[in-house]
Design an enzyme around this catalytic site. Structure first.
Site, mmCIF file in Angstrom:
data_model
loop_
_atom_site.group_PDB
_atom_site.id
_atom_site.type_symbol
_atom_site.label_atom_id
_atom_site.label_comp_id
_atom_site.label_asym_id
_atom_site.label_seq_id
_atom_site.Cartn_x
_atom_site.Cartn_y
_atom_site.Cartn_z
ATOM 1 N N CYS A 34 0.880 -1.169 0.000
ATOM 2 C CA CYS A 34 0.000 0.000 0.000
ATOM 3 C C CYS A 34 0.917 1.217 0.000
ATOM 4 O O CYS A 34 1.788 1.336 0.870
ATOM 5 C CB CYS A 34 -0.867 -0.016 1.251
ATOM 6 N N THR B 162 0.167 4.350 0.533
ATOM 7 C CA THR B 162 -0.101 5.277 1.630
ATOM 8 C C THR B 162 0.557 4.780 2.913
ATOM 9 O O THR B 162 1.243 5.536 3.610
ATOM 10 C CB THR B 162 -1.621 5.437 1.834
ATOM 11 N N GLU C 214 -12.059 0.476 -8.441
ATOM 12 C CA GLU C 214 -12.831 -0.538 -7.698
ATOM 13 C C GLU C 214 -14.157 -0.841 -8.378
ATOM 14 O O GLU C 214 -14.655 -1.957 -8.314
ATOM 15 C CB GLU C 214 -13.064 -0.081 -6.250
HETATM 16 N N1 DGL Z 1 -3.826 1.081 -1.209
HETATM 17 C C1 DGL Z 1 -3.885 2.530 -1.237
HETATM 18 C C2 DGL Z 1 -2.555 3.067 -1.770
HETATM 19 O O1 DGL Z 1 -1.841 2.410 -2.486
HETATM 20 C C3 DGL Z 1 -5.029 3.044 -2.084
HETATM 21 C C4 DGL Z 1 -6.377 2.856 -1.461
HETATM 22 C C5 DGL Z 1 -6.551 3.628 -0.173
HETATM 23 O O2 DGL Z 1 -6.656 4.878 -0.214
HETATM 24 O O3 DGL Z 1 -6.569 2.998 0.854
HETATM 25 O O4 DGL Z 1 -2.207 4.179 -1.472
#
Ligand code: DGL
Length: 271
Positions: free
Chosen positions: A76, A78, A155
């Site tokens: 992820c 984030t 999504e």
């Molecule tokens: N998995 C998140 C990312 O790669 C994207 C989805 C989210 O905002 O949780 O930043």
């Protein structure tokens, strides 16, 4: 070479997006057993504060530690952009994020050093890609853009046609005008929009997907014996989600390229 290690590789994400990273890992390391945790009860992370994302990430990691993983992949962007120091300080196993591999790949392929990065608001605000790119390619001109609408589009499967095209055009116009030659897809969902993004930016811009770069890095850790490999044929997959798993078969078909019929629901405590 290190000793054989039959334990699985742990992978977590805020939801289903990290399945794009899992896909690259499974393609590269088919003999490795893997356990994936999608925190679908608390997605999205991309609009939440660094403190909250770090807390969620530590809890996800604790769950995967309980599954006896030998290595953790933070699939992820984030979470990778804010929680790696806390995860590394807490866990006694190697932790691989997606930011540095992606930044390294972009620094390598860019000819001009004009590099764009798209990601969630949290990833962009953290400055993690900006720092990693500046370290890999001193003097690089880095343009960033948060693209929060891309996550729901991916999504919902709206990855072709006018709607994603117009959204992409609005987000990418400043980068296009600035003449970037490389764009980092700094969010797990964006590879699904690759065709639209490529069309908007034209053939002179290279798209860098950090999933492949991350799989390279994990493979290297195994090759160097930092963690041992599982034996041939051991590669299986367990998928856990924190909300009900109804949509996982359909979403996994698109994000992972394999239909996961039976994701397991897990209730991990803490908010
Ligand atoms: N998995 C998140 C990312 O790669 C994207 C989805 C989210 O905002 O949780 O930043």
């Amino acid at each position: 070479m290190g000793h054989a290690d039959p334990r699985p590789i742990g992978v977590f994400d805020s939801g289903v997006g990290g399945l794009t990273v899992l896909r690259a890992l499974r393609a590269r390391l088919p003999d490795e057993p893997m356990v994936y945790l999608g925190d679908t009860a608390r997605v999205p992370y991309g609009t939440k504060s660094a403190e909250v994302v770090t807390r969620y990430s530590l809890r996800n990691a604790a769950f995967l530690s309980g599954q006896d993983v030998k290595l953790l992949v933070v699939a992820c962007n984030t979470a990778s952009s804010v929680a790696l120091p806390a995860l590394r300080a807490t866990l006694g196993i190697p932790v691989v994020g997606v930011i540095e591999p992606g930044a390294r790949a972009a620094a390598r392929v860019s000819r001009s050093g004009n590099v764009g990065v798209v990601g969630t608001p949290g990833t962009i605000a953290s400055g993690a890609y900006q720092r990693a790119l500046a370290a890999e390619r001193p003097g690089a001109r880095i343009l960033v853009q948060a693209c929060p609408l891309f996550v729901p589009l991916a999504e919902e499967g709206w990855v072709q046609g006018d709607v994603p095209r117009l959204v992409a055009r609005a987000y990418l116009a400043p980068m296009r005008q600035a003449g970037i030659d490389t764009l980092v897809l700094g969010c797990t969902h964006y590879p699904l929009l690759r065709a639209v993004l490529a069309e908007e930016l034209g053939p002179d811009v290279t798209l860098v997907d950090s999933a492949d770069a991350t799989a390279d890095e994990v493979e290297e850790l195994l090759s160097r014996g930092v963690v041992g490999r599982a034996s041939a044929g051991a590669g299986g997959l367990r998928v856990f989600v924190t909300d009900l798993p109804e949509r996982i078969p359909e979403l996994s078909a698109r994000f992972l390229g394999e239909r996961v019929e039976r994701a397991e629901h897990v209730d991990i405590q803490g908010s």
